[in-house]
Design a protein around this motif. Structure first.
Motif, PDB file in Angstrom:
ATOM      1  N   ASP A 193     -63.027 -13.429 -53.077  1.00  0.00           N
ATOM      2  CA  ASP A 193     -61.858 -13.490 -52.213  1.00  0.00           C
ATOM      3  C   ASP A 193     -60.942 -12.296 -52.476  1.00  0.00           C
ATOM      4  O   ASP A 193     -61.264 -11.394 -53.241  1.00  0.00           O
ATOM      5  N   SER A 194     -59.792 -12.296 -51.825  1.00  0.00           N
ATOM      6  CA  SER A 194     -58.915 -11.122 -51.866  1.00  0.00           C
ATOM      7  C   SER A 194     -58.267 -10.886 -53.217  1.00  0.00           C
ATOM      8  O   SER A 194     -57.613  -9.857 -53.416  1.00  0.00           O
ATOM      9  N   ALA A 195     -58.427 -11.803 -54.164  1.00  0.00           N
ATOM     10  CA  ALA A 195     -57.886 -11.579 -55.503  1.00  0.00           C
ATOM     11  C   ALA A 195     -58.719 -10.568 -56.280  1.00  0.00           C
ATOM     12  O   ALA A 195     -58.268 -10.049 -57.293  1.00  0.00           O
ATOM     13  N   TYR A 196     -59.911 -10.293 -55.788  1.00  0.00           N
ATOM     14  CA  TYR A 196     -60.828  -9.413 -56.498  1.00  0.00           C
ATOM     15  C   TYR A 196     -60.825  -8.013 -55.898  1.00  0.00           C
ATOM     16  O   TYR A 196     -60.419  -7.803 -54.754  1.00  0.00           O
ATOM     17  N   PRO A 197     -61.329  -7.028 -56.646  1.00  0.00           N
ATOM     18  CA  PRO A 197     -61.373  -5.654 -56.135  1.00  0.00           C
ATOM     19  C   PRO A 197     -62.550  -5.453 -55.189  1.00  0.00           C
ATOM     20  O   PRO A 197     -63.532  -6.195 -55.234  1.00  0.00           O
ATOM     21  N   LEU A 198     -62.435  -4.474 -54.344  1.00  0.00           N
ATOM     22  CA  LEU A 198     -63.543  -4.064 -53.498  1.00  0.00           C
ATOM     23  C   LEU A 198     -64.356  -3.035 -54.271  1.00  0.00           C
ATOM     24  O   LEU A 198     -63.902  -1.915 -54.516  1.00  0.00           O
ATOM     25  N   LEU A 199     -65.557  -3.425 -54.685  1.00  0.00           N
ATOM     26  CA  LEU A 199     -66.409  -2.580 -55.508  1.00  0.00           C
ATOM     27  C   LEU A 199     -67.771  -2.428 -54.840  1.00  0.00           C
ATOM     28  O   LEU A 199     -68.101  -3.194 -53.919  1.00  0.00           O
ATOM     29  N   PRO A 200     -68.587  -1.494 -55.271  1.00  0.00           N
ATOM     30  CA  PRO A 200     -69.895  -1.316 -54.640  1.00  0.00           C
ATOM     31  C   PRO A 200     -70.745  -2.585 -54.634  1.00  0.00           C
ATOM     32  O   PRO A 200     -71.556  -2.782 -53.732  1.00  0.00           O
ATOM     33  N   TRP A 201     -70.579  -3.415 -55.633  1.00  0.00           N
ATOM     34  CA  TRP A 201     -71.378  -4.632 -55.720  1.00  0.00           C
ATOM     35  C   TRP A 201     -70.579  -5.902 -55.421  1.00  0.00           C
ATOM     36  O   TRP A 201     -71.137  -6.998 -55.444  1.00  0.00           O
ATOM     37  N   LEU A 202     -69.302  -5.759 -55.102  1.00  0.00           N
ATOM     38  CA  LEU A 202     -68.435  -6.913 -54.858  1.00  0.00           C
ATOM     39  C   LEU A 202     -67.657  -6.691 -53.564  1.00  0.00           C
ATOM     40  O   LEU A 202     -66.766  -5.843 -53.484  1.00  0.00           O
ATOM     41  N   MET A 203     -67.997  -7.454 -52.540  1.00  0.00           N
ATOM     42  CA  MET A 203     -67.361  -7.307 -51.239  1.00  0.00           C
ATOM     43  C   MET A 203     -66.255  -8.357 -51.055  1.00  0.00           C
ATOM     44  O   MET A 203     -66.463  -9.548 -51.326  1.00  0.00           O
ATOM     45  N   THR A 204     -65.104  -7.889 -50.612  1.00  0.00           N
ATOM     46  CA  THR A 204     -63.973  -8.757 -50.291  1.00  0.00           C
ATOM     47  C   THR A 204     -63.665  -8.629 -48.807  1.00  0.00           C
ATOM     48  O   THR A 204     -64.075  -7.656 -48.158  1.00  0.00           O
ATOM     49  N   PRO A 205     -62.942  -9.574 -48.217  1.00  0.00           N
ATOM     50  CA  PRO A 205     -62.643  -9.491 -46.781  1.00  0.00           C
ATOM     51  C   PRO A 205     -61.594  -8.427 -46.484  1.00  0.00           C
ATOM     52  O   PRO A 205     -60.873  -7.981 -47.374  1.00  0.00           O
ATOM     53  N   PHE A 206     -61.522  -8.022 -45.225  1.00  0.00           N
ATOM     54  CA  PHE A 206     -60.454  -7.129 -44.782  1.00  0.00           C
ATOM     55  C   PHE A 206     -59.139  -7.896 -44.818  1.00  0.00           C
ATOM     56  O   PHE A 206     -59.053  -9.028 -44.326  1.00  0.00           O
ATOM     57  N   SER A 207     -58.114  -7.298 -45.411  1.00  0.00           N
ATOM     58  CA  SER A 207     -56.809  -7.968 -45.434  1.00  0.00           C
ATOM     59  C   SER A 207     -56.261  -8.118 -44.028  1.00  0.00           C
ATOM     60  O   SER A 207     -55.610  -9.110 -43.691  1.00  0.00           O
ATOM     61  N   VAL A 208     -56.535  -7.139 -43.178  1.00  0.00           N
ATOM     62  CA  VAL A 208     -56.186  -7.194 -41.760  1.00  0.00           C
ATOM     63  C   VAL A 208     -57.388  -6.677 -40.977  1.00  0.00           C
ATOM     64  O   VAL A 208     -57.804  -5.524 -41.165  1.00  0.00           O
TER      65      VAL A 208
END
Length: 312
Positions: A193-208
């Motif tokens: 979820d958005s609490a996590y960083p956007l990393l090459p192996w970890l996808m988070t949603p677009f904030s907007v």
């Protein structure tokens, strides 16, 4: 000088030992599932699993058998009520219940690596076909637990030690899993979820979401990641003690580890979930804002944009 000597005879109170119930003999399979969350064969397997640790060396003082200890602990995990109530139901003292729960939790916690493992490269391809995700369990007031789960609702990694006030980002960054995936990128991605960083192996949603493609990505991300919420709900539904623990943090962590082992054991064995659940609703806390610096997500941003461009 004459004197009078008084002789005192110490009076001992006779100990009365109540015989523990025999659940395997007195309950049907349905009643065992309702009271202990496992059936006959599973309970026998659990007893054999912890026997080397819990087996008493002597039968003096009416020591509890391993099977009796299993039933006491399972009854607590299943209903989460006071030790006194468990003791009354099982025919033992409150202190005995406390000791058994602590010992059983430590014994099962020591087996965590046997029942919880992150997928290897050859397993990742199979897991990708079934969809999987990485998120934390929403922290309780005392303990914030990080879980990795797959589409089959198996817990594949866990971190159980941090106070509830600790941010999800710190738990992730200081975990062995983070160090492993930073140095050996998996053949796939994990979702957070958005609490996590956007990393090459970890996808988070677009904030907007500014485009229809980004909206579709966010929708797919949410639908896939919600499996971990379902997993959490099942974990707390099967083991109601997790809804509210009245123990010290270290004991609580061991209880969580024990329930995680039991959860994977039950899920792999397709143990039915009791439909008559009247426990409290799971806590749902708002997502925490990410504490990672923006420049940490440059590579992850490029990968997420490529996923949106090619698949959405």
């Amino acid at each position: 000088m004459a004197g009078i000597v008084h002789r005192y005879r110490r009076r001992y109170r006779q100990r009365v030992h109540a015989e523990c119930p025999k659940p395997l003999e007195q309950y049907t399979s349905e009643e065992l599932y309702a009271r202990f969350r496992f059936g006959r064969d599973d309970i026998k397997y659990i007893a054999d699993l912890v026997r080397p640790t819990l087996q008493h060396q002597t039968q003096r003082s009416h020591a509890l058998s391993v099977e009796e200890q299993c039933f006491i602990a399972l009854h607590f995990y299943a209903c989460g009520t006071f030790y006194q109530v468990i003791g009354d139901n099982m025919g033992v003292r409150k202190s005995t219940v406390s000791n058994v729960v602590k010992a059983m939790s430590v014994a099962l916690g020591s087996l965590i690596n046997q029942f919880v493992s992150f997928p290897k490269d050859d397993q990742t391809a199979q897991t990708k076909r079934k969809e999987w995700e990485y998120v934390n369990r929403k922290g309780r007031h005392s303990i914030n637990i990080q879980l990795v789960g797959n589409a089959e609702l198996i817990i594949t990694n866990c971190v159980v030690k941090w106070p509830g006030s600790v941010h999800d980002e710190r738990i992730l960054r200081e975990s062995a899993l983070y160090r492993e995936l930073q140095s050996h990128r998996p053949n796939g991605i994990v979702l957070g979820d958005s609490a996590y960083p956007l990393l090459p192996w970890l996808m988070t949603p677009f904030s907007v979401a500014n485009t229809p493609e980004q909206e579709r990505f966010n929708s797919s991300h949410c639908k896939t990641r919600c499996a971990i919420e379902h997993l959490n709900g099942i974990l707390k539904r099967r083991f109601a003690c997790l809804n509210y623990l009245r123990v010290q943090p270290k004991v609580a962590c061991n209880i969580f580890l024990a329930c995680i082992v039991f959860h994977n054991m039950a899920t792999r064995s397709h143990v039915p979930l009791d439909d008559n659940f009247d426990g409290p609703e799971p806590d749902v806390e708002p997502e925490q804002p990410s504490m990672f610096l923006p420049n940490e997500g440059h590579t992850g941003l490029a990968i997420r944009d490529a996923i949106v461009r090619n698949y959405f």
